[in-house]
Design a protein around this motif. Structure first.
Motif, mmCIF file in Angstrom:
data_model
loop_
_atom_site.group_PDB
_atom_site.id
_atom_site.type_symbol
_atom_site.label_atom_id
_atom_site.label_comp_id
_atom_site.label_asym_id
_atom_site.label_seq_id
_atom_site.Cartn_x
_atom_site.Cartn_y
_atom_site.Cartn_z
ATOM 1 N N CYS A 22 26.039 20.691 56.124
ATOM 2 C CA CYS A 22 27.460 20.879 56.399
ATOM 3 C C CYS A 22 28.103 19.495 56.420
ATOM 4 O O CYS A 22 27.454 18.507 56.775
ATOM 5 N N TYR A 23 29.387 19.414 56.102
ATOM 6 C CA TYR A 23 30.002 18.109 55.910
ATOM 7 C C TYR A 23 31.515 18.237 56.027
ATOM 8 O O TYR A 23 32.075 19.349 56.025
ATOM 9 N N THR A 24 32.183 17.097 56.115
ATOM 10 C CA THR A 24 33.636 17.083 56.083
ATOM 11 C C THR A 24 34.115 16.540 54.743
ATOM 12 O O THR A 24 33.328 16.026 53.938
ATOM 13 N N ASP A 25 35.426 16.658 54.497
ATOM 14 C CA ASP A 25 35.929 16.443 53.141
ATOM 15 C C ASP A 25 35.775 15.021 52.627
ATOM 16 O O ASP A 25 35.732 14.798 51.415
ATOM 17 N N GLY A 26 35.649 14.040 53.533
ATOM 18 C CA GLY A 26 35.467 12.674 53.078
ATOM 19 C C GLY A 26 34.215 12.474 52.251
ATOM 20 O O GLY A 26 34.121 11.501 51.488
ATOM 21 N N LEU A 27 33.249 13.388 52.369
ATOM 22 C CA LEU A 27 32.000 13.249 51.612
ATOM 23 C C LEU A 27 32.199 13.542 50.133
ATOM 24 O O LEU A 27 31.564 12.914 49.278
ATOM 25 N N ILE A 28 33.071 14.493 49.797
ATOM 26 C CA ILE A 28 33.154 14.949 48.409
ATOM 27 C C ILE A 28 34.529 14.761 47.777
ATOM 28 O O ILE A 28 34.661 14.915 46.566
ATOM 29 N N GLU A 29 35.547 14.433 48.581
ATOM 30 C CA GLU A 29 36.898 14.292 48.034
ATOM 31 C C GLU A 29 37.258 12.825 47.819
ATOM 32 O O GLU A 29 36.937 11.966 48.642
ATOM 33 N N HIS A 30 37.929 12.555 46.712
ATOM 34 C CA HIS A 30 38.507 11.235 46.450
ATOM 35 C C HIS A 30 39.640 11.426 45.455
ATOM 36 O O HIS A 30 39.543 12.239 44.522
ATOM 37 N N HIS A 31 40.722 10.685 45.643
ATOM 38 C CA HIS A 31 41.910 10.898 44.810
ATOM 39 C C HIS A 31 41.675 10.539 43.348
ATOM 40 O O HIS A 31 42.448 10.943 42.476
ATOM 41 N N LEU A 32 40.611 9.799 43.046
ATOM 42 C CA LEU A 32 40.329 9.417 41.665
ATOM 43 C C LEU A 32 39.371 10.367 40.960
ATOM 44 O O LEU A 32 39.155 10.229 39.749
ATOM 45 N N LYS A 33 38.794 11.303 41.704
ATOM 46 C CA LYS A 33 37.774 12.175 41.123
ATOM 47 C C LYS A 33 38.084 13.640 41.448
ATOM 48 O O LYS A 33 38.593 13.941 42.530
ATOM 49 N N LYS A 61 18.041 33.638 60.864
ATOM 50 C CA LYS A 61 19.305 34.349 60.645
ATOM 51 C C LYS A 61 20.472 33.471 61.092
ATOM 52 O O LYS A 61 20.502 32.985 62.212
ATOM 53 N N LEU A 62 21.419 33.281 60.185
ATOM 54 C CA LEU A 62 22.601 32.474 60.468
ATOM 55 C C LEU A 62 23.843 33.311 60.214
ATOM 56 O O LEU A 62 24.050 33.838 59.119
ATOM 57 N N ARG A 63 24.677 33.428 61.232
ATOM 58 C CA ARG A 63 25.983 34.087 61.113
ATOM 59 C C ARG A 63 27.054 32.999 61.173
ATOM 60 O O ARG A 63 26.979 32.118 62.028
ATOM 61 N N TYR A 64 28.031 33.066 60.296
ATOM 62 C CA TYR A 64 28.990 31.971 60.250
ATOM 63 C C TYR A 64 30.368 32.452 59.809
ATOM 64 O O TYR A 64 30.526 33.543 59.241
ATOM 65 N N THR A 65 31.349 31.602 60.076
ATOM 66 C CA THR A 65 32.692 31.803 59.554
ATOM 67 C C THR A 65 33.265 30.446 59.178
ATOM 68 O O THR A 65 32.872 29.411 59.720
ATOM 69 N N LEU A 66 34.179 30.450 58.222
ATOM 70 C CA LEU A 66 34.829 29.232 57.744
ATOM 71 C C LEU A 66 36.326 29.323 58.016
ATOM 72 O O LEU A 66 36.955 30.333 57.698
ATOM 73 N N ALA A 67 36.872 28.272 58.582
ATOM 74 C CA ALA A 67 38.314 28.194 58.816
ATOM 75 C C ALA A 67 38.876 27.063 57.963
ATOM 76 O O ALA A 67 38.943 25.906 58.393
ATOM 77 N N GLY A 68 39.207 27.364 56.714
ATOM 78 C CA GLY A 68 39.796 26.389 55.815
ATOM 79 C C GLY A 68 38.905 25.220 55.460
ATOM 80 O O GLY A 68 39.386 24.192 54.982
ATOM 81 N N HIS A 69 37.595 25.361 55.665
ATOM 82 C CA HIS A 69 36.672 24.233 55.535
ATOM 83 C C HIS A 69 35.864 24.342 54.251
ATOM 84 O O HIS A 69 35.647 25.439 53.722
ATOM 85 N N HIS A 70 35.393 23.181 53.757
ATOM 86 C CA HIS A 70 34.525 23.184 52.581
ATOM 87 C C HIS A 70 33.236 23.939 52.882
ATOM 88 O O HIS A 70 32.677 23.833 53.983
ATOM 89 N N PRO A 71 32.718 24.689 51.902
ATOM 90 C CA PRO A 71 31.519 25.494 52.147
ATOM 91 C C PRO A 71 30.269 24.642 52.273
ATOM 92 O O PRO A 71 30.062 23.707 51.483
ATOM 93 N N PRO A 72 29.406 24.921 53.257
ATOM 94 C CA PRO A 72 28.102 24.259 53.318
ATOM 95 C C PRO A 72 27.253 24.591 52.094
ATOM 96 O O PRO A 72 27.542 25.537 51.343
ATOM 97 N N LEU A 73 26.209 23.806 51.924
ATOM 98 C CA LEU A 73 25.266 23.984 50.825
ATOM 99 C C LEU A 73 23.886 24.272 51.410
ATOM 100 O O LEU A 73 23.428 23.560 52.298
ATOM 101 N N LEU A 74 23.239 25.314 50.905
ATOM 102 C CA LEU A 74 21.883 25.665 51.315
ATOM 103 C C LEU A 74 20.938 25.412 50.145
ATOM 104 O O LEU A 74 21.097 26.006 49.075
ATOM 105 N N VAL A 75 19.984 24.516 50.333
ATOM 106 C CA VAL A 75 18.993 24.197 49.300
ATOM 107 C C VAL A 75 17.657 24.765 49.734
ATOM 108 O O VAL A 75 17.171 24.479 50.833
#
Length: 211
Positions: A150-161, A98-112
């Motif tokens: 879970c990750y920070t925005d540098g993983l998925i954000e880039h100004h060219l994409k 069981k995982l309880r969580y909250t997000l504060a302006g952050h990118h959503p984690p991915l569960l596989v």
């Protein structure tokens, strides 16, 4: 199982405000945090340190993720460097998943899931830290073999994409490596980032529930 990696940005001063934390509050209650303080310099690193220390104390004082972040909002009101930081904050019972969580302006984690299916934690993210608003706690379930990243925005954000391209890349790597050893999977996630020259640092934190 837990595996985390931090990679500094390659441009400018090699220090920043991305961070992670895994804290055993008590038996059966583990706090999992990934955050990003504003900026890419020494000030961001100082703000990150302040937030980490505050959050550790708040985690021991409060069980509900929303309550913890609401107290952090109050703290940010007196600590300008912490204002507008983003974070994922979760509390996991490893015995039940069981995982309880909250997000504060952050990118959503991915569960596989172990069968290759997936879920994005697209609950209402709420505003960044310090912007006072009601926080909500969402509950999800990690089954045996599931992997949370879970990750920070540098993983998925880039100004060219577009950001959706970064999310798709992360999903493809995670589903292809759903049964890989966790350290290899995290390495693959980082190796797939297509732009080695970047201003932002990156944190990746993966959690797998094993039987």
């Amino acid at each position: 199982q837990v595996c985390a990696r931090y990679e500094a940005g390659t441009a400018g001063l090699r220090v920043g405000g991305d961070w992670y934390e895994v804290i055993e509050i008590r038996t059966g209650d583990i706090a999992i945090v990934v955050g990003d303080a504003v900026g890419h310099d020494l000030d961001a690193a100082i703000a990150m340190s302040q937030i980490r220390h505050a959050l550790t104390g708040l985690s021991h004082a409060h069980d509900d993720p929303a309550a913890v972040v609401e107290r952090l909002d109050d703290y940010a009101g007196y600590t300008p460097a912490a204002f507008a930081s983003t974070l994922f904050y979760g509390r996991l019972d490893p015995s039940t998943g069981k995982l309880r969580y909250t997000l504060a302006g952050h990118h959503p984690p991915l569960l596989v899931h172990s069968d290759g299916s997936h879920d994005w934690f697209d609950a209402e993210p709420g505003p960044p830290v310090g912007i006072v608003a009601p926080r909500t706690t969402t509950t999800c379930q990690l089954e045996i073999g599931d992997t949370l990243v879970c990750y920070t925005d540098g993983l998925i954000e880039h100004h060219l994409k577009p950001i959706e391209a970064g999310r798709r890349r992360l999903l493809d790597v995670m589903t292809a490596g759903a049964h890989d050893p966790l350290d290899e999977l995290v390495g693959s996630v980082l190796a797939a980032v297509p732009h080695p020259d970047r201003p932002d640092d990156i944190v990746v934190l993966a959690v797998r529930r094993s039987g």
